[in-house]
Design a protein around this motif. Structure first.
Motif, PDB file in Angstrom:
ATOM      1  N   ALA A  28       0.854  -1.189   0.000  1.00  0.00           N
ATOM      2  CA  ALA A  28       0.000   0.000   0.000  1.00  0.00           C
ATOM      3  C   ALA A  28       0.885   1.232   0.000  1.00  0.00           C
ATOM      4  CB  ALA A  28      -0.910   0.015   1.224  1.00  0.00           C
ATOM      5  N   ILE A  29       0.475   2.247  -0.755  1.00  0.00           N
ATOM      6  CA  ILE A  29       1.144   3.545  -0.696  1.00  0.00           C
ATOM      7  C   ILE A  29       0.400   4.385   0.329  1.00  0.00           C
ATOM      8  CG2 ILE A  29       1.939   5.547  -1.999  1.00  0.00           C
ATOM      9  CD1 ILE A  29       1.469   3.992  -4.546  1.00  0.00           C
ATOM     10  N   VAL A  30       1.118   4.945   1.292  1.00  0.00           N
ATOM     11  CA  VAL A  30       0.468   5.770   2.307  1.00  0.00           C
ATOM     12  C   VAL A  30       1.176   7.114   2.397  1.00  0.00           C
ATOM     13  CG1 VAL A  30      -0.219   3.730   3.634  1.00  0.00           C
ATOM     14  CG2 VAL A  30       1.874   4.936   4.243  1.00  0.00           C
ATOM     15  N   ASN A  31       0.421   8.140   2.793  1.00  0.00           N
ATOM     16  CA  ASN A  31       1.035   9.452   3.020  1.00  0.00           C
ATOM     17  C   ASN A  31       1.586   9.523   4.434  1.00  0.00           C
ATOM     18  OD1 ASN A  31      -1.174   9.865   4.721  1.00  0.00           O
ATOM     19  ND2 ASN A  31      -2.285  11.114   3.232  1.00  0.00           N
ATOM     20  N   SER A 101      10.226  13.697   3.792  1.00  0.00           N
ATOM     21  CA  SER A 101       9.357  12.519   3.784  1.00  0.00           C
ATOM     22  C   SER A 101       8.035  12.845   3.093  1.00  0.00           C
ATOM     23  CB  SER A 101       9.090  12.050   5.221  1.00  0.00           C
ATOM     24  OG  SER A 101       8.125  11.012   5.225  1.00  0.00           O
ATOM     25  N   LEU A 102       7.670  12.013   2.110  1.00  0.00           N
ATOM     26  CA  LEU A 102       6.395  12.170   1.419  1.00  0.00           C
ATOM     27  C   LEU A 102       5.400  11.098   1.841  1.00  0.00           C
ATOM     28  CD1 LEU A 102       7.701  12.836  -2.203  1.00  0.00           C
ATOM     29  CD2 LEU A 102       7.156  14.509  -0.437  1.00  0.00           C
ATOM     30  N   GLY A 103       5.897  10.007   2.388  1.00  0.00           N
ATOM     31  CA  GLY A 103       5.047   8.887   2.769  1.00  0.00           C
ATOM     32  C   GLY A 103       5.873   7.622   2.773  1.00  0.00           C
ATOM     33  N   SER A 104       5.234   6.479   2.560  1.00  0.00           N
ATOM     34  CA  SER A 104       5.971   5.219   2.526  1.00  0.00           C
ATOM     35  C   SER A 104       5.177   4.163   1.777  1.00  0.00           C
ATOM     36  CB  SER A 104       6.284   4.723   3.945  1.00  0.00           C
ATOM     37  OG  SER A 104       5.101   4.238   4.570  1.00  0.00           O
ATOM     38  N   ILE A 105       5.837   3.059   1.490  1.00  0.00           N
ATOM     39  CA  ILE A 105       5.187   1.878   0.942  1.00  0.00           C
ATOM     40  C   ILE A 105       5.131   0.843   2.055  1.00  0.00           C
ATOM     41  CG2 ILE A 105       5.332   0.043  -0.774  1.00  0.00           C
ATOM     42  CD1 ILE A 105       6.933   2.080  -2.484  1.00  0.00           C
ATOM     43  N   ILE A 106       3.947   0.423   2.387  1.00  0.00           N
ATOM     44  CA  ILE A 106       3.741  -0.554   3.458  1.00  0.00           C
ATOM     45  C   ILE A 106       3.601  -1.956   2.854  1.00  0.00           C
ATOM     46  CG2 ILE A 106       2.208  -1.277   5.323  1.00  0.00           C
ATOM     47  CD1 ILE A 106       3.616   1.297   5.977  1.00  0.00           C
ATOM     48  N   CYS A 107       4.304  -2.899   3.424  1.00  0.00           N
ATOM     49  CA  CYS A 107       4.217  -4.293   2.981  1.00  0.00           C
ATOM     50  C   CYS A 107       3.899  -5.147   4.211  1.00  0.00           C
ATOM     51  CB  CYS A 107       5.536  -4.727   2.362  1.00  0.00           C
ATOM     52  SG  CYS A 107       5.431  -6.227   1.389  1.00  0.00           S
ATOM     53  N   SER A 108       2.823  -5.937   4.137  1.00  0.00           N
ATOM     54  CA  SER A 108       2.389  -6.647   5.346  1.00  0.00           C
ATOM     55  C   SER A 108       1.484  -7.823   5.001  1.00  0.00           C
ATOM     56  CB  SER A 108       1.650  -5.668   6.276  1.00  0.00           C
ATOM     57  OG  SER A 108       0.503  -5.156   5.622  1.00  0.00           O
TER      58      SER A 108
END
Length: 423
Positions: A28-31, A101-108
């Motif tokens: 997921a891309i998150v801010n 920081s613009l956000g992150s990519i979450i992997c789960s």
């Protein structure tokens, strides 16, 4: 939402979609607030996560986990692994541009080991709002299990991919910024021609420029990034119009302004050695620059990096406590605030806050409060309808005589003399 002018989100989504299909991992891309969006906002989640998110505050629990992971990944500038608030191991790859920081990519949505009784016991403790623990355990048992080595490898691959993408987008962003600056300048020139206003009448004389420059440097000293960036844009346009677009005087003014910014940043608590390195790099770039818009673009980058580097140090070492204290002071300087009030707001002891300020800002909390009040008083002095006594009261001084003494110490002249010099 991440600004699409900064990141090619469509391309990033395509990369992540292929990554998810190849690895079987949910992404997921998150801010910065932990909010997912775009292609993955409605992506199919595993049964366990759907069950957790269906409970009261379940979605908020996910968002809080994502926000925390994004903050930590940004601090350390590498993939960050931790347990989410529902009990699963997740990792976040930071999305940063020029250190911002613009956000992150979450992997789960996987497990790194087979569930045992300790896992289920902790699962119950982390999810007290769930009544049907049998169903919770059943959905947890459906989660995929991958080895830690494979999990780490996937994180490293995605981290490298995102970094390469951001380097590409940085080049695109530079062209976008140049275009925006051209448009701003063109718009200002056309407006002045349309209204047939003189330079002096519009406030484009050097006296007006220097006055705006002083305000801009105050924002640098106070670490007020939004107002500093807005003020810098105004300076750019005013400098261009006053110089009628001639490169030599503009280049001289820009180099001069960069030196003033570096000193103001150090006065505001930035690390001197780091600022000087940034200044040397800026001077090398500006000397090789041939295009007018690039002068402004390099200056904007320099100001952003100078303001960000001190904030980044604070956040990495102390979770932004000093930064939060500064923000509180900027919002409440007109009140009778003391170090105890600031510390209470941050839930730390006054002595601990005092140590942090001495280490990071090189002054006491009370000194910083006074500095903010004097800087704000200088701004209010420009309003002729306000008396010196009213200015004193507006910025939080209880005594006009004390205000006069403090103002004279910081500015070099008494408030009334300074006021008269503005007329």
């Amino acid at each position: 939402m991440i600004d699409r002018n900064l990141v090619d989100l469509q391309y990033l989504e395509e990369v992540l979609d292929n990554f998810s299909k190849a690895t079987g991992l949910h992404v997921a891309i998150v801010n910065k607030n932990g909010e997912s969006f775009g292609l993955f906002e409605t992506a199919e989640r595993c049964e366990f996560c759907r069950y957790i998110r269906s409970k009261p505050s379940g979605v908020e629990k996910c968002r809080a986990s994502y926000k925390q992971a994004t903050q930590e990944a940004s601090k350390w500038e590498e993939p960050y692994f931790f347990r989410c608030r529902a009990g699963l191991v997740i990792w976040a790859v930071p999305i940063t541009l020029r250190g911002i920081s613009l956000g992150s990519i979450i992997c789960s949505q996987v497990l790194l080991w087979k569930p045992d009784r300790f896992f289920y016991q902790e699962l119950h403790e982390l999810n007290p709002e769930v009544n049907d623990f049998a169903e919770l355990e059943r959905t947890a048992g459906q989660l995929d299990i991958i080895s830690p080595v494979r999990f780490q490898a996937a994180a490293d691959v995605l981290y490298v991919t995102v970094n390469q993408l951001m380097k590409r987008d940085l080049h695109v962003l530079e062209n976008v910024e140049t275009y925006k600056m051209q448009q701003l300048i063109h718009k200002e020139l056309e407006e002045r021609k349309r209204q047939q206003l003189s330079l002096v009448k519009e406030g484009y004389d050097y006296g007006s420029y220097l006055q705006r420059e002083r305000s801009f440097l105050r924002y640098i000293r106070l670490g007020d990034k939004p107002r500093a960036e807005k003020s810098l844009h105004t300076l750019f346009i005013q400098l261009f119009v006053k110089s009628t677009g001639e490169q030599v005087p503009i280049k001289l003014r820009i180099i001069e302004l960069a030196a003033l910014v570096s000193r103001a940043a150090v006065e505001g608590g930035a690390e001197p050695e780091t600022v000087m390195v940034l200044l040397e790099t800026f001077n090398d770039r500006i000397n090789d620059c041939q295009h007018l818009e690039k002068f402004f673009s390099h200056m904007k980058k320099f100001v952003t990096m100078v303001l960000d580097q001190s904030v980044a140090l604070e956040e990495k070492k102390y979770n932004g406590l000093v930064n939060e204290a500064k923000a509180f002071i900027l919002e409440n300087y007109s009140q009778a605030i003391k170090i105890e009030d600031v510390a209470a707001r941050l839930f730390i002891s006054p002595s601990h806050l005092s140590r942090l300020f001495r280490q990071e800002v090189n002054c006491t909390v009370n000194d910083y409060i006074t500095r903010v009040r004097v800087e704000q008083a200088v701004e209010l002095m420009k309003k002729p309808e306000l008396s010196v006594a009213q200015v004193s009261q507006s910025v939080g001084f209880q005594s006009q005589s004390h205000f006069a003494k403090v103002f004279s110490r910081y500015i070099g002249v008494a408030p009334l003399i300074y006021r008269n010099s503005l007329s």
